[in-house]
Design an enzyme around this catalytic site. Structure first.
Site, PDB file in Angstrom:
ATOM      1  N   GLU A  87     -49.324  26.346  -2.354  1.00 27.51           N
ATOM      2  CA  GLU A  87     -50.173  27.029  -1.243  1.00 27.51           C
ATOM      3  C   GLU A  87     -51.404  26.771  -1.397  1.00 27.51           C
ATOM      4  O   GLU A  87     -52.422  26.526  -0.341  1.00 27.51           O
ATOM      5  CB  GLU A  87     -49.842  28.629  -2.101  1.00 27.51           C
ATOM      6  CG  GLU A  87     -49.952  29.661  -0.673  1.00 27.51           C
ATOM      7  CD  GLU A  87     -50.674  31.269  -1.324  1.00 27.51           C
ATOM      8  OE1 GLU A  87     -51.066  31.712  -1.312  1.00 27.51           O
ATOM      9  OE2 GLU A  87     -49.402  31.028  -2.667  1.00 27.51           O
ATOM     10  N   ASP A  88     -52.127  26.574  -2.428  1.00 27.04           N
ATOM     11  CA  ASP A  88     -53.749  26.755  -2.346  1.00 27.04           C
ATOM     12  C   ASP A  88     -54.401  25.549  -2.647  1.00 27.04           C
ATOM     13  O   ASP A  88     -55.317  25.286  -2.733  1.00 27.04           O
ATOM     14  CB  ASP A  88     -54.649  27.505  -3.485  1.00 27.04           C
ATOM     15  CG  ASP A  88     -53.781  29.033  -3.765  1.00 27.04           C
ATOM     16  OD1 ASP A  88     -53.183  29.135  -2.794  1.00 27.04           O
ATOM     17  OD2 ASP A  88     -53.509  29.107  -5.328  1.00 27.04           O
TER      18      ASP A  88
END
Length: 729
Positions: A87-88
């Site tokens: 996600e990051d």
């Protein structure tokens, strides 16, 4: 970049996590975890949390919770370390699959999908919850790691802005605490609830925490005195055991104070005593009841407070024998009796379940059955509104259980309040759909009858029977509701298709062609919430030929044009109807908006409040501790407005106070004299009653603000014989 001190701290935390694992790790396990840690440390090396510390502290902490407090194995620990990587950071799911294989990639994919939903601007937490549950079909570890992630976020929530704190805390109470409870993670569930209360209602949280701390010494002394008498006899019997005393959670005390309308001092069970004994599996029940016999020989038991979850464990797998006895000084004390194995399952939940399942080859446990039920519900939820789906599902998260028997003697666990229909659908969908009636303990009862633990239930079926709308009023389980609605919707769809064909023909005779635009106009004209209802009402004659002719005339004639013009004019008039006396302002910009006070909590000047933007009724103002606040913040945080009181025109509020005390001659006169002569208020209603010498009164009054109300309460509380005064709304 990380400095040397931070690098040292990262390494220390990682090693500490590895040392404290519930499961024994092989060299292969350690290699997998190290590989995951190296990838996560590299991926997050440039990132920092809101608190300013290196981001990698968070995945390590989540892995620590997964490894120690929950007790999952190497695969889960590795996934916890990498749960934010896709996600990051620049790493992709394909990278994870290439480096760690398909199984770990699927878990990371599930965690990523949930996180993406969490970070969207619009709060769609019901849809988030649905997505979370869908991961059960893939791998239950996704949910457990997500619970660990949420726990660490709650522990570090202090660095977030207030608006974010309230959203996350409310969402935690609404979604994650119930899920932790259902997974058997009772300690984590309690901590999540306590931390949520800390941010949603800090005043009460810190007040209870302070009082628990103030009474800690006294509580320890009492537990020691209570335990010493029991220990002497247990020692004589040669039992190997440990006695622990622990306070109830802050949130459970808070809930009891509110539900029973009592003060902290009036909560009698602020702590529980736990006796944990060593035993071979075959002797567990015998020793539990032996200890029960010893305790009840010393202290008198309350027969209404006996809970035997050893013979019939909870659906979460929880096993324990709970009794409440009268301890020294006339105080009720709850005692929990459980073996080391039972205690381990109570502490570790699902991880311990599977450990013991492997060791003892036990039958499919109740957690497995529950997961299978969830999967079945998810397969049948396509036509449900998201809010309806979450309501149905949450019915089974916290509900108390009863145990009923089939005619063959098999035991079925159901939520308290269940009916024969819930029982029928628990057996099979076809049995539920064709349920005609039920014999309970040999006697016929209606489908609405509430079942009790120990009932033996026989379902009577008929091929001609079909689910009915009123069945939804009788059922308690999400499974039954889902199946009934699925059947009703299938029938509804067939009827509405017929209605659509009839409507098409009738409109054609009125020189109108049915299309999407016309359907929308028809829905507005007949005030139907969707097209299916419109078609149904045409089919069953609720919407007649004359009604359709009126619609056609208004749509095509001069009258229709004039009517639409009037509607627009009226709408404009409503928009400029601004509330007088602006004493509330909203948002960071402190805007003055039109608002109304919510009837569910009746806020008054001085209460901690917030604004909620309704769909068509403007801004509603609720108290921060309103019973609806958690759900509003969890599901609609994007519609929440910060609100605060400011000086404005004089405005008055109606509120109620509840008074309790010992009845005496002249008490009512003393109260009314005080209110009329000293407090300068207007009374709207009085209701006093006395039962067996106990006085209770309710007074409705008009006041200026919260400070005014507090002075009134303070004054009445000092009247002789009055024991309690509090605001009742």
């Amino acid at each position: 970049m990380q400095n040397e001190i931070e690098k040292y701290e990262i390494a220390r935390r990682y090693k500490d996590m590895l040392r404290n694992t519930y499961r024994k790790l092989s060299d292969e396990d350690k290699d997998l975890i190290r590989k995951a840690f190296d990838l996560a440390a590299d991926a997050h090396k440039e990132q920092r949390r809101k608190s300013g510390e290196p981001y990698i502290f968070h995945p390590i902490s989540v892995a620590q919770i997964v490894a120690d407090e929950i007790g999952l194995g190497a695969t889960s620990i590795a996934c916890a370390l990498m749960h934010d990587v896709v996600e990051d950071t620049e790493y992709t799911l394909a990278d994870i699959e290439r480096l760690f294989g398909n199984k770990i990639a699927k878990i990371i994919d599930g965690l990523t999908k949930i996180s993406v939903l969490n970070n969207q601007e619009l709060s769609i937490q019901s849809e988030n919850f649905r997505k979370l549950l869908l991961t059960l079909s893939e791998d239950i570890r996704v949910i457990i790691i997500k619970i660990a992630d949420r726990l660490h976020n709650m522990r570090t929530l202090g660095s977030m802005p207030e608006k974010k704190q309230l959203k996350i805390a409310s969402e935690t109470t609404f979604i994650y605490a119930p899920l932790a409870h259902r997974m058997g993670l009772y300690n984590i569930k309690s901590e999540l609830e306590d931390l949520s209360l800390k941010y949603t209602n800090p005043k009460d949280y810190f007040d209870i925490a302070r009082q628990l701390e103030d009474t800690q010494k006294e509580r320890r002394k009492y537990i020691q005195e209570f335990s010493d008498k029991i220990s002497n006899v247990l020692n004589q019997e040669g039992l190997s055991y440990e006695i622990k005393g622990r306070p109830k959670s802050i949130n459970s005390i808070y809930r009891k104070m509110n539900s029973q309308n009592i003060s902290f001092d009036e909560v009698y069970d602020k702590f529980a005593i736990r006796i944990i004994y060593k035993s071979e599996p075959k002797d567990e029940k015998f020793i539990a009841w032996k200890i029960y016999s010893i305790i009840t020989d010393i202290y008198s038991p309350n027969p209404r407070r006996l809970r035997d979850w050893i013979i019939q464990p909870k659906s979460t797998g929880y096993e324990s024998l709970h009794i409440t006895v009268m301890g020294p000084g006339g105080k009720w004390v709850e005692v929990q009796i459980r073996s080391e194995r039972m205690d381990e399952i109570a502490e570790k939940g699902i991880a311990a379940h599977y450990k013991y399942k492997e060791n003892y080859k036990v039958e499919e446990n109740k957690v497995d059955r529950w997961i299978n039920q969830v999967r079945e519900i998810l397969e049948n939820q396509d036509n449900q509104e998201t809010s309806e789906f979450i309501d149905n599902f949450k019915l089974n998260l916290y509900s108390k259980e009863i145990y009923v028997f089939t005619p063959q003697g098999d035991v079925i666990s159901l939520p308290k309040g269940s009916s024969p229909l819930d029982f029928a659908y628990a057996i099979h969908t076809n049995v539920g759909d064709s349920c005609l009636g039920a014999k309970i303990n040999g006697k016929l009862y209606p489908l609405s009858h509430e079942l009790n633990s120990g009932d033996q239930v026989e379902i009577i079926t008929s091929q001609n029977q079909k689910p009915k709308m009123d069945w939804l009023d009788y059922v308690k389980t999400g499974r039954a509701k889902t199946k009934i609605k699925a059947s009703l919707n299938a029938e509804k769809r067939l009827i509405s298709e017929e209605g659509k064909e009839i409507l098409t023909r009738k409109l054609r005779s009125l020189k109108l062609n049915l299309d999407e635009s016309l359907v929308n106009d028809l829905q507005t004209f007949f005030n139907e919430k969707n097209s299916q209802n419109l078609f149904l009402h045409v089919q069953n004659g609720v919407i007649t030929n004359q009604d359709l002719k009126r619609f056609a005339d208004k749509r095509t004639g001069v009258a229709g044009f004039l009517n639409r013009f009037r509607q627009k004019t009226n709408a404009k008039k409503k928009e400029i109807n601004v509330k007088k006396g602006d004493i509330l302002v909203f948002g960071e910009e402190e805007k003055k908006l039109d608002y109304t006070l919510a009837n569910c909590c009746n806020p008054i000047l001085g209460d901690d409040v917030f604004g909620f933007i309704t769909v068509n009724r403007g801004v509603k103002v609720h108290k921060k501790n309103c019973s609806n606040a958690v759900e509003l913040r969890a599901n609609y945080s994007y519609r929440i407005l910060k609100a605060q009181w400011v000086d404005g025109e004089k405005q008055e509020f109606e509120t109620d106070i509840l008074i309790k005390g010992i009845d005496r001659k002249g008490l009512v006169k003393d109260i009314t004299d005080f209110l009329s002569s000293n407090a300068n208020i207007e009374m709207k209603g009085l209701n006093f009653k006395s039962i067996d010498g106990v006085f209770e009164g309710n007074i409705s009054m008009i006041i200026d603000n919260k400070s005014h109300l507090e002075k009134i309460i303070h004054g009445i509380s000092h009247i002789d014989s009055v024991r309690k005064v509090k605001r009742s709304n």
